[in-house]
Design a protein around this motif. Structure first.
Motif, short mmCIF file in Angstrom:
data_model
loop_
_atom_site.label_atom_id
_atom_site.label_comp_id
_atom_site.label_asym_id
_atom_site.label_seq_id
_atom_site.Cartn_x
_atom_site.Cartn_y
_atom_site.Cartn_z
N PRO A 104 0.79 -1.23 0.00
CA PRO A 104 0.00 0.00 0.00
C PRO A 104 0.83 1.29 0.00
N PRO A 105 2.02 1.34 0.63
CA PRO A 105 2.78 2.59 0.52
C PRO A 105 3.33 2.82 -0.90
N GLY A 106 3.37 1.75 -1.70
CA GLY A 106 3.83 1.90 -3.08
C GLY A 106 5.30 2.26 -3.20
N LYS A 107 6.09 1.83 -2.23
CA LYS A 107 7.49 2.27 -2.23
C LYS A 107 8.50 1.22 -2.65
N ASP A 108 8.23 -0.05 -2.37
CA ASP A 108 9.29 -1.02 -2.61
C ASP A 108 8.78 -2.38 -3.09
N ALA A 109 7.55 -2.44 -3.56
CA ALA A 109 7.03 -3.67 -4.17
C ALA A 109 7.27 -4.91 -3.32
N GLN A 110 7.08 -4.79 -2.03
CA GLN A 110 7.23 -5.93 -1.09
C GLN A 110 8.65 -6.47 -1.02
N ASN A 111 9.61 -5.76 -1.51
CA ASN A 111 10.99 -6.24 -1.41
C ASN A 111 11.48 -6.01 0.02
N THR A 112 11.60 -7.09 0.76
CA THR A 112 11.96 -6.96 2.18
C THR A 112 13.47 -6.88 2.31
N ASP A 113 13.99 -5.71 2.10
CA ASP A 113 15.39 -5.44 2.45
C ASP A 113 15.51 -3.96 2.73
N GLY A 114 16.69 -3.55 3.15
CA GLY A 114 16.89 -2.14 3.46
C GLY A 114 16.24 -1.71 4.77
N SER A 115 15.92 -2.66 5.64
CA SER A 115 15.37 -2.32 6.98
C SER A 115 14.24 -1.31 6.89
N ARG A 116 13.31 -1.57 5.99
CA ARG A 116 12.33 -0.51 5.73
C ARG A 116 10.88 -0.92 5.92
N SER A 117 10.61 -2.15 6.33
CA SER A 117 9.20 -2.56 6.45
C SER A 117 8.42 -1.61 7.35
#
Lengths: 762, 150
Positions: A104-117
């Protein structure tokens, strides 16, 4: 955000059909990932992240990959809190790769890296919970014929404030399904932080029972009907190719059924996250195919990277770092300031290649014998997996589905889809589902390596011992080589990983450069990435400067950082500072937060107290992934050179946080991960091939050399600011804090990681 | 043919007797709680009990288990409430969880042999089990907690 909720609801109702029952899909993976409640009665699904059935069971979506960072606990906690759900009646459903629905934030396409969830998803998850609360409250108000202002949700029920009567969430689910969630200014209100019941409180891991009983399902635990198991023989040298092979003996092994070549990636294509080629042995069980692989006779064309010997390559990196070249930050006039300095100090720091070694080696199940193609994988990035699998099969991404299992560790390795592509190619070739299993040797020898890095530093001190000039130049093989193999310099993301944003804001003259070097191996990100070498070099060099100036290291470090509440890199000629992909207005660089964390850890660790002979206390601090972390390591170096770490203190300022227990665990783990980086991790190459193969020659931290007393101090002075990363920022300051502690204990400086047996030579 | 007992159930195996127990358990019996981490007895992720003692199932052949009793994480306690399992949850040990079945089986065998281990004995007993998430602090604490119960 609001529009997405609206669209989501419409799609969800469409998917739910006339009955209003939520269809979550049929799942092949076992119980840990898909804990949705049995649908009972009418359901409400106000968005893709919440469904409530007639029994009151609430299913919350986790759309990020769980690899131990606690995301399947933390993200749903936010939703549950805002919707007033009872955590004990919540189940977690793991979303497949579908960014239109699950990002929903449209920021990272569910890519779980970069400590950003959390930092990207916090607001969105709050809104998901608030919209669920809204439809339940509206449904109750409608049933009772009272105004919405007279009702409120609390602990899985909605109450009427006038009469005290109440209805459970389950009783309201049917009516709530018909309530539309308003958008814009009318969108559901969020709770005030003082009303939170879960956010900010300790929560254990949701999967603890499954994990401790053997029921949790990881990538290798997935079985689907008709599935074959495969392993691949890969070139020992990066981008080597199969010239010819003989599978006669391999095919004689009981259980081996087929041997299939995975074509080498075309020369004009970058490695990216693609399969590089090899020979796959396919069969009915893992042991058989591993045995079969041993019997393959393969003639390799090893290609140009056979020239890659890390011993000479390391020297080239050192020379390149010293030479510098590409200017990436320039404040004041460093050359002039060096000339005017009363003392100039120079040093060189070096970090070798590392490899991730998640306990679960890469593994994926793919069925490419059907359309849509089905991927079930231990992946950090299901949508990139869909992209690369589609490309490998010559299909459209929309015809590839990807479900995500639990990951047995990730650390960046599992954001790459190469192993999933291998499974897809073999599955397509044999016309059956395939589980592609990597061994530990595969993982260590055919990985994406953390970049080796040399850094040359020099600084000028004035007569008062103040630092007047800081020059730092680094050289490393860039990750950008995955896309552009002939690249020689780094790029903005790498510069932004703690180098160009050197936090010593009080220094009037700063220059940072990047030296060029050829890329000879597959380089990829690794927990906290280039921050490791940058934090190591700058924190240790600052310590050296304190010694050179006859000053206290803490006092020196605090002076270097200063207490400004904003460091504007644009003023120092930095073009397009990456800032971890975030807006600099929302997440500015705040030296005062770094100083604050450093002061906190100094106090908590008892910095300054007298230490016995052979004991030392070392400090280091670093901003990464928007968080500010300061680490104090108490080290003991015995006469025989053996090292013991009786205690570590870590102060972390990660702004607004969700699960303090999760933060403590991530920091405890980051200390252990950092301990491997600092003391053990080292990949070398000979004639292009990686020399190491398993945990005997690539040792990692064991309980016997682990710091077992780790005190985590969550700094709350900036709690009102946005959430920041937690999974990675604990790693970078550990190695320099340890190295500074070793210096404090022994007077010896460690200029090259790992520490290894360097202390034996004292 | 090799006869053995796995979690109390009699089993017969007709395949390659050199097949490591790990792959028999995972691929043939579908008991996936025991994990593959290194294949060389270096990490402990595959730890099971053979005749009550902790062994690395990745280097223990099915033939080695002939006529003997194998216990995996799935069979440690019928309700999943062995004192070590309870302690693991009480201390909130797991991160990714992949190594934890092996850690728990190792700890259970350690406490069986030594119900009141010293801090040093816990470290010695658990040294063969790697955790890359870095849960050693909590593993140490959980073994201590479980020791009070067994």
């Amino acid at each position: 955000m609001a529009q997405i909720i609206n669209v989501s609801r419409r799609d969800m109702l469409k998917a739910a059909g006339a009955s209003g029952a939520l269809v979550l899909g049929a799942h092949l993976a076992p119980r840990a990932m898909f804990g949705e409640a049995q649908a009972a009665g009418a359901s409400a699904a106000p968005n893709f992240f919440v469904s409530i059935d007639g029994s009151g069971a609430v299913t919350l979506t986790c759309s990020r990959s769980e690899m131990g960072q606690g995301v399947r606990t933390g993200m749903p906690m936010i939703i549950a809190d805002e919707m007033e759900a009872d955590w004990n009646r919540v189940k977690i459903w793991q979303a497949p790769g579908d960014p239109a629905k699950y990002d929903p934030p449209g920021k990272d396409a569910q890519n779980t890296d970069g400590s950003r969830s959390t930092r990207h998803g916090f607001d969105a998850m709050r809104e998901m919970g608030a919209s669920a609360r809204y439809v339940l409250e509206q449904a109750a108000a409608k049933k009772w014929g009272v105004g919405a202002a007279e009702v409120y949700a609390k602990d899985h029920r909605v109450y009427h404030s006038g009469s005290g009567k109440s209805l459970g969430f389950g009783q309201l689910a049917g009516a709530a399904a018909d309530i539309k969630v308003p958008t814009g200014d009318a969108k559901p209100k969020l709770k005030h932080p003082s009303e939170w019941k879960y956010i900010g409180k300790d929560m254990p891991v949701v999967d603890n029972f499954d994990i401790t009983t053997g029921g949790a399902s990881f990538g290798a635990d997935v079985s689907i009907p008709g599935m074959k198991i495969a392993v691949v023989a890969r070139s020992p040298v990066y981008r080597g190719k199969v010239k010819s092979f003989d599978a006669t003996e391999a095919l004689k092994v009981q259980g081996v059924e087929q041997v299939v070549e995975i074509p080498a990636l075309a020369d004009d294509k970058g490695a990216e996250f693609r399969a590089l080629g090899g020979v796959a042995v396919v069969g009915s069980n893992t042991w058989s195919v591993m045995q079969g692989r041993e019997k393959l006779k393969i003639d390799w064309d090893l290609g140009p990277h056979v020239a890659h010997d890390s011993s000479t390559y390391d020297d080239a990196l050192r020379a390149s770092a010293k030479k510098g070249g590409l200017k990436i930050r320039d404040r004041g006039d460093v050359d002039l300031a060096m000339k005017a300095a009363s003392k100039v100090v120079e040093a060189e720091y070096f970090v070798p290649y590392f490899i991730h070694t998640p306990m679960e080696p890469p593994v994926a199940v793919v069925d490419a014998s059907r359309t849509p193609v089905k991927v079930i994988a231990a992946t950090q990035s299901p949508n990139q997996a869909r992209h690369y699998v589609a490309e490998a099969l010559g299909m459209d991404k929309k015809d590839v589905e990807c479900e995500v299992t639990l990951l047995g560790g990730g650390f960046g390795r599992k954001s790459k889809a190469d192993f999933i592509c291998e499974a897809a190619i073999v599955s397509k070739e044999i016309g059956a589902p395939v589980r592609m299993q990597w061994t530990r040797e595969d993982e260590i020898r055919n990985g994406f390596y953390h970049a080796a890095c040399a850094q040359h530093l020099s600084a000028g001190l004035d007569a008062d011992g103040k630092v007047t000039a800081w020059k730092q130049s680094g050289a490393w093989p860039s990750i950008v080589g995955l896309w552009n193999p002939v690249a020689k310099n780094g790029f903005g993301i790498e510069f932004g990983l703690g180098l160009v944003d050197l936090p010593y804001n009080s220094v009037p003259n700063i220059r940072i450069e990047n030296g060029a070097e050829d890329i000879m191996i597959r380089v990829g990100w690794y927990r906290s990435v280039n921050n490791i070498q940058h934090a190591y070099a700058m924190n240790c060099f600052a310590n050296e400067l304190a010694t050179a100036a006859g000053r206290d290291p803490l006092e020196m470090l605090l002076e270097l950082i200063g207490d400004a509440d904003n460091m504007d890199l644009a003023k120092d000629g930095v073009e397009k500072y990456w800032n971890y992909g975030d807006s600099i207005a929302d997440w500015p660089i705040m030296p005062n937060r770094l100083s604050n964390a450093l002061r906190a850890v100094a106090e908590k660790s008892g910095y300054g107290k007298a230490m016995p002979k052979g004991h030392g206390l070392g400090l280091a601090c670093h901003r990464s992934f928007q968080s500010y972390v300061a680490t104090a390591v108490h080290a003991v170096v015995h006469d025989d050179g053996s090292l013991h770490i009786p205690r570590v203190d870590v102060a972390i300022d990660c702004g607004r946080y969700v699960n303090p227990e999760g933060i403590r665990k991530q920091i405890e783990g980051a200390v252990i991960y950092g301990n491997t980086v600092a003391r053990h991790g080292k990949i070398t190459t000979t004639k292009g091939a990686v020399d190491q193969s398993n945990f005997d020659d690539y040792p990692v931290t064991r309980i016997s050399d682990a710091p077992l007393d780790v005190q985590v101090h969550i700094v709350e002075d900036f709690l009102h600011l946005r959430p920041c990363g937690v999974g990675e920022p604990g790693v970078p300051p550990f190695a320099p804090a340890l190295v500074n502690a070793i210096f404090d204990a022994t007077g010896k400086r460690i200029y090259q990681l790992p520490v290894g047996d360097q202390l034996k030579k004292i | 043919m090799i006869a053995l007992k796995v979690n109390g159930i009699s089993r017969q195996f007709n395949g390659d007797p050199k097949m490591p127990l790990l792959w028999y358990l995972r691929d043939e019996l579908g008991l996936t709680g025991s994990k593959f981490g290194c294949g060389e007895a270096l990490c402990g992720t595959c730890t099971v009990h053979l005749g009550g003692e902790a062994v690395r199932s990745c280097v223990t052949s099915v033939a080695d288990a002939a006529g003997r009793e194998v216990t995996t994480i799935e069979g440690l306690d019928s309700d999943g409430n062995h004192p070590v399992q309870r302690a693991w949850r009480a201390e909130n040990v797991p991160q990714c969880g992949y190594c934890q079945a092996g850690q728990i089986m190792q700890a259970a065998a350690l406490l069986q042999a030594n119900p009141d281990p010293s801090d040093e004995e816990i470290i010695e007993g658990m040294e063969g089990n790697i955790c890359r998430c870095g849960t050693y602090q909590r593993i140490h604490a959980a073994v201590r907690t479980a020791a009070k119960e067994v």
